[in-house]
Enzyme design. Structure first.
Site, PDB file in Angstrom:
ATOM      1  N   THR A  11      43.110  44.495  39.016  1.00 47.08           N
ATOM      2  CA  THR A  11      42.816  44.711  40.445  1.00 47.08           C
ATOM      3  C   THR A  11      42.002  43.558  41.051  1.00 47.08           C
ATOM      4  N   GLN A  13      40.931  39.298  41.673  1.00 48.18           N
ATOM      5  CA  GLN A  13      41.625  38.100  42.171  1.00 48.18           C
ATOM      6  C   GLN A  13      42.563  37.518  41.105  1.00 48.18           C
ATOM      7  N   ASP A  14      42.001  37.203  39.937  1.00 49.23           N
ATOM      8  CA  ASP A  14      42.800  36.511  38.920  1.00 49.23           C
ATOM      9  C   ASP A  14      43.898  37.406  38.367  1.00 49.23           C
ATOM     10  N   ALA A  81      35.603  42.427  34.153  1.00 42.85           N
ATOM     11  CA  ALA A  81      34.171  42.107  34.023  1.00 42.85           C
ATOM     12  C   ALA A  81      33.427  42.562  35.265  1.00 42.85           C
ATOM     13  N   SER A  83      31.684  40.649  37.607  1.00 40.42           N
ATOM     14  CA  SER A  83      31.841  39.193  37.714  1.00 40.42           C
ATOM     15  C   SER A  83      30.934  38.550  38.759  1.00 40.42           C
ATOM     16  N   SER A 134      33.335  31.496  31.153  1.00 45.23           N
ATOM     17  CA  SER A 134      32.925  30.992  32.469  1.00 45.23           C
ATOM     18  C   SER A 134      32.021  29.770  32.371  1.00 45.23           C
ATOM     19  N   GLU A 136      29.623  29.410  34.089  1.00 46.24           N
ATOM     20  CA  GLU A 136      28.271  29.957  34.272  1.00 46.24           C
ATOM     21  C   GLU A 136      27.503  29.914  32.933  1.00 46.24           C
ATOM     22  N   TYR A 158      24.634  37.749  33.627  1.00 47.08           N
ATOM     23  CA  TYR A 158      26.101  37.571  33.572  1.00 47.08           C
ATOM     24  C   TYR A 158      26.451  36.414  32.629  1.00 47.08           C
ATOM     25  N   LYS A 162      28.599  36.571  29.163  1.00 49.30           N
ATOM     26  CA  LYS A 162      29.813  35.761  28.963  1.00 49.30           C
ATOM     27  C   LYS A 162      29.692  34.914  27.689  1.00 49.30           C
TER      28      LYS A 162
HETATM   29  P1  NAP Z   1      37.056  40.041  40.069  1.00 49.95           P
HETATM   30  O1  NAP Z   1      37.960  39.793  41.233  1.00 49.95           O
HETATM   31  O2  NAP Z   1      35.649  40.443  40.309  1.00 49.95           O
HETATM   32  O3  NAP Z   1      37.748  41.167  39.164  1.00 49.95           O
HETATM   33  C1  NAP Z   1      37.035  41.820  38.140  1.00 49.95           C
HETATM   34  C2  NAP Z   1      37.942  42.866  37.523  1.00 49.95           C
HETATM   35  O4  NAP Z   1      37.219  43.527  36.469  1.00 49.95           O
HETATM   36  C3  NAP Z   1      38.396  43.953  38.495  1.00 49.95           C
HETATM   37  O5  NAP Z   1      39.787  44.163  38.319  1.00 49.95           O
HETATM   38  C4  NAP Z   1      37.625  45.179  38.030  1.00 49.95           C
HETATM   39  O6  NAP Z   1      38.321  46.393  38.215  1.00 49.95           O
HETATM   40  C5  NAP Z   1      37.530  44.907  36.530  1.00 49.95           C
HETATM   41  N1  NAP Z   1      36.524  45.726  35.883  1.00 49.95           N
HETATM   42  C6  NAP Z   1      35.219  45.897  36.243  1.00 49.95           C
HETATM   43  N2  NAP Z   1      34.626  46.789  35.430  1.00 49.95           N
HETATM   44  C7  NAP Z   1      35.563  47.195  34.521  1.00 49.95           C
HETATM   45  C8  NAP Z   1      35.553  48.109  33.445  1.00 49.95           C
HETATM   46  N3  NAP Z   1      34.476  48.811  33.108  1.00 49.95           N
HETATM   47  N4  NAP Z   1      36.697  48.274  32.739  1.00 49.95           N
HETATM   48  C9  NAP Z   1      37.831  47.593  33.074  1.00 49.95           C
HETATM   49  N5  NAP Z   1      37.897  46.721  34.093  1.00 49.95           N
HETATM   50  C10 NAP Z   1      36.772  46.522  34.811  1.00 49.95           C
HETATM   51  O7  NAP Z   1      37.033  38.761  39.114  1.00 49.95           O
HETATM   52  P2  NAP Z   1      38.001  37.475  39.085  1.00 49.95           P
HETATM   53  O8  NAP Z   1      37.466  36.457  40.015  1.00 49.95           O
HETATM   54  O9  NAP Z   1      39.412  37.920  39.184  1.00 49.95           O
HETATM   55  O10 NAP Z   1      37.692  36.925  37.626  1.00 49.95           O
HETATM   56  C11 NAP Z   1      38.429  37.389  36.499  1.00 49.95           C
HETATM   57  C12 NAP Z   1      37.614  37.121  35.238  1.00 49.95           C
HETATM   58  O11 NAP Z   1      37.344  35.741  35.114  1.00 49.95           O
HETATM   59  C13 NAP Z   1      36.254  37.814  35.190  1.00 49.95           C
HETATM   60  O12 NAP Z   1      36.007  38.161  33.849  1.00 49.95           O
HETATM   61  C14 NAP Z   1      35.285  36.740  35.647  1.00 49.95           C
HETATM   62  O13 NAP Z   1      34.008  36.987  35.130  1.00 49.95           O
HETATM   63  C15 NAP Z   1      35.947  35.516  35.029  1.00 49.95           C
HETATM   64  N6  NAP Z   1      35.699  34.243  35.704  1.00 49.95           N
HETATM   65  C16 NAP Z   1      35.983  34.121  37.027  1.00 49.95           C
HETATM   66  C17 NAP Z   1      35.809  32.891  37.655  1.00 49.95           C
HETATM   67  C18 NAP Z   1      36.113  32.702  39.120  1.00 49.95           C
HETATM   68  O14 NAP Z   1      35.672  31.694  39.690  1.00 49.95           O
HETATM   69  N7  NAP Z   1      36.865  33.603  39.744  1.00 49.95           N
HETATM   70  C19 NAP Z   1      35.352  31.789  36.907  1.00 49.95           C
HETATM   71  C20 NAP Z   1      35.099  31.951  35.546  1.00 49.95           C
HETATM   72  C21 NAP Z   1      35.293  33.181  34.952  1.00 49.95           C
HETATM   73  P3  NAP Z   1      37.948  47.500  39.344  1.00 49.95           P
HETATM   74  O15 NAP Z   1      38.854  47.223  40.483  1.00 49.95           O
HETATM   75  O16 NAP Z   1      38.272  48.767  38.658  1.00 49.95           O
HETATM   76  O17 NAP Z   1      36.493  47.329  39.672  1.00 49.95           O
HETATM   77  N1  GDD Z   2      27.552  34.664  46.839  1.00 54.57           N
HETATM   78  C1  GDD Z   2      26.768  33.869  47.576  1.00 54.57           C
HETATM   79  N2  GDD Z   2      26.311  34.301  48.797  1.00 54.57           N
HETATM   80  N3  GDD Z   2      26.434  32.651  47.068  1.00 54.57           N
HETATM   81  C2  GDD Z   2      25.662  31.854  47.841  1.00 54.57           C
HETATM   82  C3  GDD Z   2      25.198  32.236  49.100  1.00 54.57           C
HETATM   83  C4  GDD Z   2      25.526  33.522  49.602  1.00 54.57           C
HETATM   84  O1  GDD Z   2      25.142  33.932  50.687  1.00 54.57           O
HETATM   85  N4  GDD Z   2      24.469  31.207  49.613  1.00 54.57           N
HETATM   86  C5  GDD Z   2      24.479  30.234  48.704  1.00 54.57           C
HETATM   87  N5  GDD Z   2      25.191  30.619  47.614  1.00 54.57           N
HETATM   88  C6  GDD Z   2      25.367  29.838  46.376  1.00 54.57           C
HETATM   89  C7  GDD Z   2      24.908  30.585  45.124  1.00 54.57           C
HETATM   90  O2  GDD Z   2      23.482  30.543  45.017  1.00 54.57           O
HETATM   91  C8  GDD Z   2      25.646  29.804  44.060  1.00 54.57           C
HETATM   92  O3  GDD Z   2      24.898  28.669  43.698  1.00 54.57           O
HETATM   93  C9  GDD Z   2      26.934  29.338  44.753  1.00 54.57           C
HETATM   94  O4  GDD Z   2      26.735  29.593  46.152  1.00 54.57           O
HETATM   95  C10 GDD Z   2      28.197  30.033  44.285  1.00 54.57           C
HETATM   96  O5  GDD Z   2      27.989  31.436  44.320  1.00 54.57           O
HETATM   97  P1  GDD Z   2      29.217  32.467  44.087  1.00 54.57           P
HETATM   98  O6  GDD Z   2      30.340  32.156  44.976  1.00 54.57           O
HETATM   99  O7  GDD Z   2      28.621  33.844  44.171  1.00 54.57           O
HETATM  100  O8  GDD Z   2      29.748  32.116  42.620  1.00 54.57           O
HETATM  101  P2  GDD Z   2      28.986  31.835  41.236  1.00 54.57           P
HETATM  102  O9  GDD Z   2      29.090  30.370  40.974  1.00 54.57           O
HETATM  103  O10 GDD Z   2      27.658  32.457  41.193  1.00 54.57           O
HETATM  104  O11 GDD Z   2      29.916  32.638  40.204  1.00 54.57           O
HETATM  105  C11 GDD Z   2      31.350  32.558  40.280  1.00 54.57           C
HETATM  106  O12 GDD Z   2      31.800  31.510  39.461  1.00 54.57           O
HETATM  107  C12 GDD Z   2      31.530  31.675  38.065  1.00 54.57           C
HETATM  108  C13 GDD Z   2      32.086  30.432  37.353  1.00 54.57           C
HETATM  109  O13 GDD Z   2      31.153  29.388  37.435  1.00 54.57           O
HETATM  110  C14 GDD Z   2      31.896  33.922  39.846  1.00 54.57           C
HETATM  111  O14 GDD Z   2      33.277  33.947  40.077  1.00 54.57           O
HETATM  112  C15 GDD Z   2      31.653  34.163  38.362  1.00 54.57           C
HETATM  113  O15 GDD Z   2      32.336  35.357  37.954  1.00 54.57           O
HETATM  114  C16 GDD Z   2      32.208  32.954  37.595  1.00 54.57           C
HETATM  115  O16 GDD Z   2      32.022  33.117  36.212  1.00 54.57           O
END
Ligand code: NAP
Ligand code: GDD
Length: 341
Positions: A11, A13-14, A81, A83, A134, A136, A158, A162
């Protein structure tokens, strides 16, 4: 026979982009969904009509075993996750359970269903496992750009969770000979990004201001730097990793870093607006510990997997602003909680 993939986090983004990619590659795709009346499930049913759903939760070991037994997948992608980094300070234990221990439960489900023990390693035809690691985990970075061998110094619960999942995936590969890999993905975004993340918060904010629905956008730290890419490109890398000859971990990013300030400038400019007239910096939106700088070195993925990003930062920001202008003009505005940092 078509290959079968089980995707947790369907459900998210990815999950949506990965499912579309795997379907286009001829896979039978199954998504794990949780909860009794999860509102995001109907969105998945509409967006991804060819995906089959199976119930389960990363908090519930038995449900994962049942899901693997039912689907009999060739590949498992563990994207589920908690996330959102700020939530991990507020609900650190839940984050550890879902984002960290959830990896253990998924690996155990595969191990048990495949009959793998310490003395009897995995056989050919084993289930291949992808873990969503990640950037992160690099946190307070020791070197720039970051590679597969850069040490971890996570800065949030987080990031710590990870790192646990990452090392555990490596350990199951080494202990049981499982084809288990981690993609260390840097930030990747799209019009489907959750409204709490900074890119989408900014593009939705720009669209609201452009359409006269708001006048200001409150943000936290504008100096943090990230390596932002397009989610559609990054899910291809996940699939390539599981199709590789050997199980290895890869860094996935663009190799270019921008500040939040540059993101804001690009998004407001894309809509013909001056960001300085609308953006308010709010100390309450700063984090307890920040990751100041992320920048990937994706050389290994390029040379070994042939992976390249196709969408530039400017194209990504323009794509998201345009999508949000259309969305809001059609009368839809995703729920958002503006108190999240
Ligand atoms: P997202 O949009 O926040 O999606 C997170 C997913 O995890 C949702 O489908 C959510 O389902 C599911 N989930 C949460 N709790 C759960 C549970 N207890 N059991 C099963 N599923 C559960 O995240 P995303 O951006 O697509 O990222 C996908 C993965 O890549 C995550 O693990 C994230 O940490 C990692 N990641 C993301 C990024 C990025 O920039 N997007 C970068 C590095 C790593 P519900 O709809 O049920 O809540
Ligand atoms: N969310 C958010 N909201 N971030 C802000 C804001 C705000 O109002 N203002 C500044 N930021 C800065 C945060 O402090 C952070 O440094 C940066 O914007 C990015 O924040 P996010 O977009 O929330 O992403 P993230 O880098 O913390 O985490 C995402 O990327 C990770 C990979 O590096 C998530 O997708 C994680 O799940 C993922 O692992």
């Amino acid at each position: 026979m078509a290959k079968r993939a089980l995707v947790t986090g369907i459900t998210g983004q990815d999950g949506s982009y990965l499912a579309e990619h795997l379907l286009s590659e001829g896979y039978d795709v199954w998504g794990l969904v949780r909860g009794q009346a999860n509102p995001r499930v109907s969105r998945v049913r509409k967006l991804l009509q060819d995906v089959q759903l199976v119930r389960g939760d990363l908090l519930d070991q038995g449900s994962l075993i049942s899901a693997v037994e039912k689907v009999r997948p060739d590949e498992v992608y563990n994207l589920g996750a908690i996330s959102f980094v700020p939530m991990s300070w507020e609900q650190a234990e839940l984050t550890a359970e879902v984002t960290g221990m959830g990896v253990l439960r998924m690996l155990e489900a595969i191990r048990v269903c495949s009959g793998i023990t310490a003395s009897r390693g995995s056989a050919a035809g084993q289930i291949r496992f992808y873990q969503a690691s990640s950037s992160e985990m690099f946190g307070q970075v020791r070197e720039t750009p970051q590679t597969e061998s850069t040490p971890f110094h996570p800065r949030s619960p987080y990031g710590v969770a990870k790192a646990y999942g990452h090392f555990l995936t490596q350990n199951y590969r080494e202990s049981y000979g499982m084809f288990a890999v981690s993609g260390i993905l840097f930030n990747h975004e799209s019009p489907r990004r959750g409204a709490e993340f900074v890119t989408r918060k900014v593009t939705l904010g720009v669209a609201r201001i452009k359409l006269g629905l708001a006048t200001e956008l409150r943000l936290g730290n504008l100096e943090a730097r990230r390596d932002w890419g397009y989610a559609g490109d990054y899910v291809r890398a996940m699939h390539l990793m599981l199709g590789a000859g050997d199980p290895e971990d890869y860094v996935i990013g663009t190799g270019r870093t921008r500040s939040v300030r540059e993101l804001v400038e690009a998004a407001f400019t894309a809509a013909g607006l001056d960001w300085e007239q609308h953006v308010v910096c709010d100390q309450n939106l700063h984090r307890p510990a920040e990751v100041d700088l992320l920048c990937a070195d994706p050389k290994k993925a390029r040379t070994q997997l042939g992976w390249e990003p196709t969408v530039s930062f400017e194209e990504l920001v323009a794509m998201m602003v345009e999508a949000d202008l259309r969305l809001l003009a059609d009368g839809h505005d995703p729920d958002h909680d503006s108190s999240w940092p």
